[in-house]
Write an enzyme that holds these catalytic residues in place. Structure first.
Site, PDB file in Angstrom:
ATOM      1  N   HIS A  74     -10.580 104.283 104.534  1.00 42.93           N
ATOM      2  CA  HIS A  74      -9.292 104.210 103.726  1.00 42.93           C
ATOM      3  C   HIS A  74      -9.659 104.159 102.260  1.00 42.93           C
ATOM      4  CE1 HIS A  74      -6.409 102.968 106.843  1.00 42.93           C
ATOM      5  NE2 HIS A  74      -7.457 102.663 107.520  1.00 42.93           N
ATOM      6  N   ALA A 124       0.227  99.808 103.262  1.00 39.28           N
ATOM      7  CA  ALA A 124       1.235  99.842 101.905  1.00 39.28           C
ATOM      8  C   ALA A 124       2.297 100.527 102.079  1.00 39.28           C
ATOM      9  CB  ALA A 124       0.140 100.474 101.171  1.00 39.28           C
TER      10      ALA A 124
END
Length: 173
Positions: A74, A124
């Site tokens: 990530h 997110a």
């Protein structure tokens, strides 16, 4: 397993993919080899819910090293991987952020990484830049054990979102 006529098309295709192709598809969703292995050994799946439940169980069993491997895939919030539409889409809330917010996120991300030794991980999708910043501000005060469990929860949410298209009727083969 129920017949392939009741299994969503995308899931039916995933169930029948050769192992290397299925492993590669899962690796695109999550960098944890343990998580991918657990999902592969659970095939065939009758429903998307079965796949999601297996993903959740695999996530709950990940070791610290497995979590670190998953997090390594990530990018930091505010810096999606170039050419990666998934991370860009997931971090869309930072796209229109002010220069001040971007600078603050960079500073907070660096402080978080120094404190915990890994990238700040948050689901997110649907969050604004301000919401991500506020979560980062709050979580930087966590203990390492608290943060590890928060990361596990966030990664599980991300994986569910990323698995959903795999189940869809018109998912790519």
């Amino acid at each position: 397993m129920t017949s392939s006529t009741t299994t969503p098309g995308g899931l039916a295709r995933f169930n029948t993919l050769e192992e290397p192709a299925a492993r590669a598809a899962l690796h695109e969703l999550c960098a944890s080899t343990t998580w991918a292995h657990r999902l592969l050994t659970g095939r065939p799946y009758a429903t998307g819910d079965d796949l999601f439940a297996r993903s959740d169980a695999a996530m709950a069993d990940l070791t610290d090293a497995d979590l670190a491997e998953a997090m390594a895939g990530h990018p930091p919030i505010g810096r999606p991987k170039p050419g990666d539409p998934t991370s860009s889409r997931e971090q869309r809330g930072m796209a229109g952020a002010s220069d001040e917010l971007k600078a603050e996120m960079l500073e907070l991300n660096l402080a978080y990484q120094e404190r915990f030794g890994h990238v700040f991980l948050i689901c997110a999708t649907g969050l604004t830049g301000e919401q991500m910043r506020d979560a980062l501000r709050e979580r930087i005060g966590n203990t390492p054990a608290q943060e590890r469990e928060t990361v596990r929860t966030e990664l599980g949410r991300i994986n569910r979102i990323r698995l959903a298209p795999l189940v869809e009727e018109n998912a790519p083969a």
